[in-house]
Design an enzyme around this catalytic site. Structure first.
Site, PDB file in Angstrom:
ATOM      1  CG  HIS A   1       8.085   0.219   1.015  1.00  0.00           C
ATOM      2  ND1 HIS A   1       7.928   1.593   0.999  1.00  0.00           N
ATOM      3  CD2 HIS A   1       6.869  -0.297   1.307  1.00  0.00           C
ATOM      4  CE1 HIS A   1       6.665   1.885   1.288  1.00  0.00           C
ATOM      5  NE2 HIS A   1       6.002   0.753   1.469  1.00  0.00           N
TER       6      HIS A   1
ATOM      7  CG  ASP B   1       3.262  -1.978   2.681  1.00  0.00           C
ATOM      8  OD1 ASP B   1       4.219  -1.303   2.267  1.00  0.00           O
ATOM      9  OD2 ASP B   1       2.548  -1.631   3.638  1.00  0.00           O
TER      10      ASP B   1
ATOM     11  CG  HIS C   1       2.441  -1.252  -1.708  1.00  0.00           C
ATOM     12  ND1 HIS C   1       1.466  -0.428  -1.216  1.00  0.00           N
ATOM     13  CD2 HIS C   1       3.541  -0.959  -0.990  1.00  0.00           C
ATOM     14  CE1 HIS C   1       1.955   0.322  -0.247  1.00  0.00           C
ATOM     15  NE2 HIS C   1       3.231   0.006  -0.079  1.00  0.00           N
TER      16      HIS C   1
ATOM     17  CG  HIS D   1      -1.195  -0.849   2.704  1.00  0.00           C
ATOM     18  ND1 HIS D   1      -2.048   0.090   3.204  1.00  0.00           N
ATOM     19  CD2 HIS D   1      -0.053  -0.188   2.421  1.00  0.00           C
ATOM     20  CE1 HIS D   1      -1.439   1.256   3.213  1.00  0.00           C
ATOM     21  NE2 HIS D   1      -0.228   1.118   2.734  1.00  0.00           N
TER      22      HIS D   1
ATOM     23  CE  LYS E   1       1.491   5.175  -0.688  1.00  0.00           C
ATOM     24  NZ  LYS E   1       1.786   3.797  -0.386  1.00  0.00           N
TER      25      LYS E   1
ATOM     26  CG  HIS F   1      -0.578   5.033   3.925  1.00  0.00           C
ATOM     27  ND1 HIS F   1       0.328   4.046   4.210  1.00  0.00           N
ATOM     28  CD2 HIS F   1      -1.264   5.249   5.073  1.00  0.00           C
ATOM     29  CE1 HIS F   1       0.190   3.688   5.485  1.00  0.00           C
ATOM     30  NE2 HIS F   1      -0.769   4.416   6.030  1.00  0.00           N
TER      31      HIS F   1
HETATM   32  O1  DOR Z   1       4.405  -0.704   7.520  1.00  0.00           O
HETATM   33  C1  DOR Z   1       4.660   0.133   6.678  1.00  0.00           C
HETATM   34  N1  DOR Z   1       5.939   0.380   6.266  1.00  0.00           N
HETATM   35  N2  DOR Z   1       3.665   0.844   6.152  1.00  0.00           N
HETATM   36  C2  DOR Z   1       3.899   1.870   5.330  1.00  0.00           C
HETATM   37  O2  DOR Z   1       2.958   2.489   4.921  1.00  0.00           O
HETATM   38  C3  DOR Z   1       5.275   2.291   4.996  1.00  0.00           C
HETATM   39  C4  DOR Z   1       6.211   1.212   5.141  1.00  0.00           C
HETATM   40  C5  DOR Z   1       7.652   1.663   5.112  1.00  0.00           C
HETATM   41  O3  DOR Z   1       8.034   2.386   4.194  1.00  0.00           O
HETATM   42  O4  DOR Z   1       8.422   1.265   5.993  1.00  0.00           O
HETATM   43 ZN    ZN Z   2       3.973   0.677   1.725  1.00  0.00          ZN
END
Ligand code: DOR
Ligand code: ZN
Length: 345
Positions: free
Chosen positions: A16, A248, A14, A175, A100, A137
């Site tokens: 970003h 995450d 997971h 998460h 997702k 999520h």
């Molecule tokens: O803390 C987070 N940041 N939780 C999420 O679900 C998305 C993520 C983000 O993309 O910044």
């Molecule tokens: Zn995330």
């Protein structure tokens, strides 16, 4: 006491990465730690179809540092209007492993997410048929529900019916943050697993308010009470293969974090394995780190385990205060603080 740990190269289930210059700023960190990562589709605009996911994959591959064999594993973002045929295309592409589900409004760039799970039942049916994994999520967005209870209510209102109605659909509750979620996953069918972040294993909700408001410890789902952190630690050290690593890691510019309406997300990718090692070590469970980080994820996804290794040393180091992030700074999780482990790069 063990001072050196060598394990099969891990994966991040997971992550970003964002896009453009900021993606180029953070990608080398993940590429130096992990062999593969599941890439979140919540860009602005989101990655809602196969064509966009493949183009994003190409941009990531072009930005990977020379000599790294890092593989981005792509996902698509579900909306109320995603069609079952999009799921067929995604599967056929060979590069998209999962879709997702963001409940609309739950977190960063989730406004186009799903407003009601029943609206995508035909899509879930097709995912079940095609073997595409559902990533959740797991928080409801009902404003009546206390922010600390949103995960529990999601399990009751959304996850339970989905498991009942799609018995062979593989699902990852991402998460997880509570003892209840950890217990629920343990008792759920073998088709259901969960990822756990380093920040939810290291900190409880006091960290958001320690001596003043701490925007860099604000993430979603929000940090919970200490008893929940302890429950997550018991889950990962139990050896149950249903729990696996998903950072995450969610970079945002300093400006977007240190503001009146700050974004959710902790940036951990630069030291992910150091952070997880610290958690397992503190519970005298370093021997369990490899299955959590390197085996359980690929086994659940039906992918081969990696062949290379990484090595971590017990060594005190100081974390950087900042990284550059496009035209702004990125303040990492634990900026300027002490680390107990170091990954040999
Ligand atoms: O803390 C987070 N940041 N939780 C999420 O679900 C998305 C993520 C983000 O993309 O910044
Ligand atoms: Zn995330």
């Amino acid at each position: 006491m063990k001072d050196v740990v060598t394990l099969t190269r891990p994966d991040d289930w997971h992550l970003h990465l964002r896009d453009g210059a900021v993606m180029r700023a953070v990608l080398p960190h993940s590429a130096s730690q992990f062999a593969r990562a599941i890439i979140m589709p919540n860009l602005d605009p989101p990655i809602t179809n196969t064509e966009q996911a493949l183009a994003y994959r190409t941009r990531i591959l072009e930005a990977i540092p020379n000599g790294s064999a890092f593989q981005p594993l792509m996902t698509v973002y579900l909306t109320d209007t995603t069609s079952p045929s999009e799921i067929v295309r995604a599967k056929e592409s060979g590069h998209i492993l999962a879709a997702k589900l963001y409940p609309a409004g739950a977190t960063t760039n989730s406004n186009l997410g799903v407003t009601n799970i029943y609206k995508i039942y035909s899509v879930l049916e097709e995912m079940q048929k095609q073997g595409l994994i559902l990533l959740l999520h797991g928080e409801v967005t009902d404003p009546e529900i206390d922010i600390f209870d949103r995960e529990a209510v999601f399990i009751e209102r959304v996850l339970t019916p989905v498991i009942r109605d799609f018995p062979t659909l593989r699902i990852v509750l991402e998460h997880i943050t509570t003892q209840n979620a950890a217990d629920y996953i343990r008792e759920a069918p073998a088709t259901v697993a969960a990822t756990i972040t380093a920040h939810h294993l290291l900190y409880n909700r006091n960290a958001i308010f320690n001596g003043g408001i701490r925007p860099h410890n604000y993430c979603l789902p929000i940090l919970k009470r200490e008893c929940h952190r302890q429950g997550l630690i018991r889950a990962i050290t139990s050896g149950n293969p249903k729990y696996f690593l998903g950072t995450d890691s969610a970079p945002h510019s300093r400006q977007r974090k240190e503001t009146a309406y700050g974004c959710a997300g902790c940036y951990t990718a630069y030291a992910a394995m150091e952070l997880y090692a610290e958690v397992f070590d503190a519970s005298r469970a370093l021997h369990q780190l490899e299955s959590f980080a390197s085996f359980n994820g690929p086994d659940f996804y039906g992918l081969p385990r990696n062949t290379g290794t990484i090595t971590l040393y017990r060594k005190y180091t100081l974390s950087p205060d900042r990284f550059s992030f496009g035209i702004d700074d990125l303040i990492p999780f634990r900026a300027g603080e002490k680390f107990e482990w170091q990954l040999v790069k």
